[in-house]
Design an enzyme around this catalytic site. Structure first.
Site, PDB file in Angstrom:
ATOM      1  N   GLY A   1       0.839  -1.192   0.000  1.00 50.81           N
ATOM      2  CA  GLY A   1       0.000   0.000   0.000  1.00 50.81           C
ATOM      3  C   GLY A   1       0.873   1.240   0.000  1.00 50.81           C
ATOM      4  O   GLY A   1       2.008   1.212   0.470  1.00 50.81           O
TER       5      GLY A   1
ATOM      6  N   GLN B   1       2.679   9.931   1.389  1.00 51.07           N
ATOM      7  CA  GLN B   1       3.987   9.281   1.415  1.00 51.07           C
ATOM      8  C   GLN B   1       4.855   9.660   0.214  1.00 51.07           C
ATOM      9  O   GLN B   1       6.052   9.400   0.221  1.00 51.07           O
ATOM     10  CB  GLN B   1       3.834   7.762   1.475  1.00 51.07           C
ATOM     11  CG  GLN B   1       3.276   7.273   2.794  1.00 51.07           C
ATOM     12  CD  GLN B   1       3.174   5.770   2.807  1.00 51.07           C
ATOM     13  OE1 GLN B   1       2.189   5.205   2.368  1.00 51.07           O
ATOM     14  NE2 GLN B   1       4.233   5.130   3.284  1.00 51.07           N
TER      15      GLN B   1
ATOM     16  N   CYS C   1       6.117   0.129   7.369  1.00 45.82           N
ATOM     17  CA  CYS C   1       5.685   1.263   6.564  1.00 45.82           C
ATOM     18  C   CYS C   1       6.850   1.700   5.683  1.00 45.82           C
ATOM     19  O   CYS C   1       7.989   1.791   6.160  1.00 45.82           O
ATOM     20  CB  CYS C   1       5.248   2.408   7.487  1.00 45.82           C
ATOM     21  SG  CYS C   1       4.712   3.890   6.627  1.00 45.82           S
ATOM     22  N   LEU C   2       6.574   1.998   4.427  1.00 48.81           N
ATOM     23  CA  LEU C   2       7.634   2.419   3.517  1.00 48.81           C
ATOM     24  C   LEU C   2       8.261   3.741   3.943  1.00 48.81           C
ATOM     25  O   LEU C   2       9.418   4.001   3.622  1.00 48.81           O
ATOM     26  CB  LEU C   2       7.094   2.522   2.089  1.00 48.81           C
ATOM     27  CG  LEU C   2       6.581   1.208   1.491  1.00 48.81           C
ATOM     28  CD1 LEU C   2       6.010   1.438   0.103  1.00 48.81           C
ATOM     29  CD2 LEU C   2       7.677   0.155   1.454  1.00 48.81           C
TER      30      LEU C   2
ATOM     31  N   HIS D   1      -4.403   0.959   7.635  1.00 46.85           N
ATOM     32  CA  HIS D   1      -3.054   1.538   7.692  1.00 46.85           C
ATOM     33  C   HIS D   1      -2.941   2.707   6.712  1.00 46.85           C
ATOM     34  O   HIS D   1      -2.463   3.790   7.082  1.00 46.85           O
ATOM     35  CB  HIS D   1      -2.015   0.452   7.367  1.00 46.85           C
ATOM     36  CG  HIS D   1      -0.610   0.943   7.354  1.00 46.85           C
ATOM     37  ND1 HIS D   1       0.286   0.648   8.358  1.00 46.85           N
ATOM     38  CD2 HIS D   1       0.075   1.700   6.458  1.00 46.85           C
ATOM     39  CE1 HIS D   1       1.452   1.221   8.077  1.00 46.85           C
ATOM     40  NE2 HIS D   1       1.350   1.864   6.927  1.00 46.85           N
ATOM     41  N   GLU D   2      -3.379   2.493   5.475  1.00 45.52           N
ATOM     42  CA  GLU D   2      -3.281   3.559   4.475  1.00 45.52           C
ATOM     43  C   GLU D   2      -4.247   4.702   4.785  1.00 45.52           C
ATOM     44  O   GLU D   2      -3.916   5.871   4.575  1.00 45.52           O
ATOM     45  CB  GLU D   2      -3.513   3.008   3.064  1.00 45.52           C
ATOM     46  CG  GLU D   2      -2.508   1.960   2.615  1.00 45.52           C
ATOM     47  CD  GLU D   2      -1.053   2.379   2.772  1.00 45.52           C
ATOM     48  OE1 GLU D   2      -0.733   3.571   2.588  1.00 45.52           O
ATOM     49  OE2 GLU D   2      -0.221   1.516   3.086  1.00 45.52           O
TER      50      GLU D   2
ATOM     51  N   HIS E   1      -2.797   7.181   7.037  1.00 46.91           N
ATOM     52  CA  HIS E   1      -1.882   8.126   6.388  1.00 46.91           C
ATOM     53  C   HIS E   1      -2.604   9.390   5.920  1.00 46.91           C
ATOM     54  O   HIS E   1      -2.075  10.488   6.073  1.00 46.91           O
ATOM     55  CB  HIS E   1      -1.170   7.489   5.190  1.00 46.91           C
ATOM     56  CG  HIS E   1       0.052   6.725   5.546  1.00 46.91           C
ATOM     57  ND1 HIS E   1       1.161   7.306   6.131  1.00 46.91           N
ATOM     58  CD2 HIS E   1       0.359   5.410   5.391  1.00 46.91           C
ATOM     59  CE1 HIS E   1       2.093   6.382   6.330  1.00 46.91           C
ATOM     60  NE2 HIS E   1       1.635   5.227   5.885  1.00 46.91           N
TER      61      HIS E   1
END
Length: 193
Positions: free
Chosen positions: A45, A50, A102-103, A144-145, A148
């Site tokens: 994701g 991000q 997380c990226l 999670h996304e 963000h």
């Protein structure tokens, strides 16, 4: 095109993102670039904040989780979606722990408690409206996304003790003192001469 992923500590990750409409400039290219960026970083994701854009959009391809979630295997086998202007309608069911990463926060994985079930309303890449019920890992990835675009990170859900233990590692990420296999933008990295 692969976009740089914004690292922990960048203010854009703490903003509540704004809605967009069909006239958002180069939206199709942005969606394609976000999927390319996510795949290159081996993510499932990626939210627009991000990549430095405070807009209410994220992309997901949770198909790699299909083998890990027997209960939702059929849903996950084709779970590649674009979520534009999503609204979390409901979170329900028992909370369960699962290791998340997380990226924007590379090399940190921690157990996070999230609701098992969600209902979310969103627009797809064609601005067609959907409302879906998700459970298990599909629900977790979406939550999670969604966090963000609300200016929240998975580390916000950790205990005070765990956050204290991670502080040095998080500071190192903010400063760019970490090795990653994908392009990142670090908020406090000193410019090289």
């Amino acid at each position: 095109m692969k976009l740089p992923i914004v690292a922990y500590g960048d203010p854009v990750l703490r903003k509540v993102a704004e809605e967009i409409d069909e006239d958002y400039p180069d939206l199709k290219k942005l969606i394609d670039d976000m999927f390319d960026t996510m795949y290159a970083a081996h993510g499932v994701g990626l939210a627009a904040p991000q990549v430095g854009l405070p807009i209410r959009m994220f992309v997901i391809d949770a198909t790699p989780f299909a083998e890990d979630d027997e209960e939702n295997k059929e849903v996950l086998q084709s779970f590649k979606k674009v979520f534009i202007n999503p609204i979390m309608v409901e979170e329900s069911g028992e909370k369960w722990a699962f290791g998340e990463g997380c990226l924007s926060i590379p090399d940190i994985n921690e157990d996070v408690l999230r609701h098992r079930n969600i209902r979310i309303n969103y627009l797809d890449e064609n601005f067609e409206e959907h409302e879906v019920d998700l459970t298990g890992l599909a629900a977790r990835v979406v939550q999670h996304e969604y966090d963000h675009i609300e200016g929240k990170l998975f580390t916000d859900k950790l205990s005070a003790l765990k956050k204290t233990m991670l502080k040095g590692r998080l500071d190192a990420i903010t400063k760019g003192n970490i090795r990653v296999s994908y392009k990142m933008k670090f908020p406090q990295q000193k410019k090289k001469r």
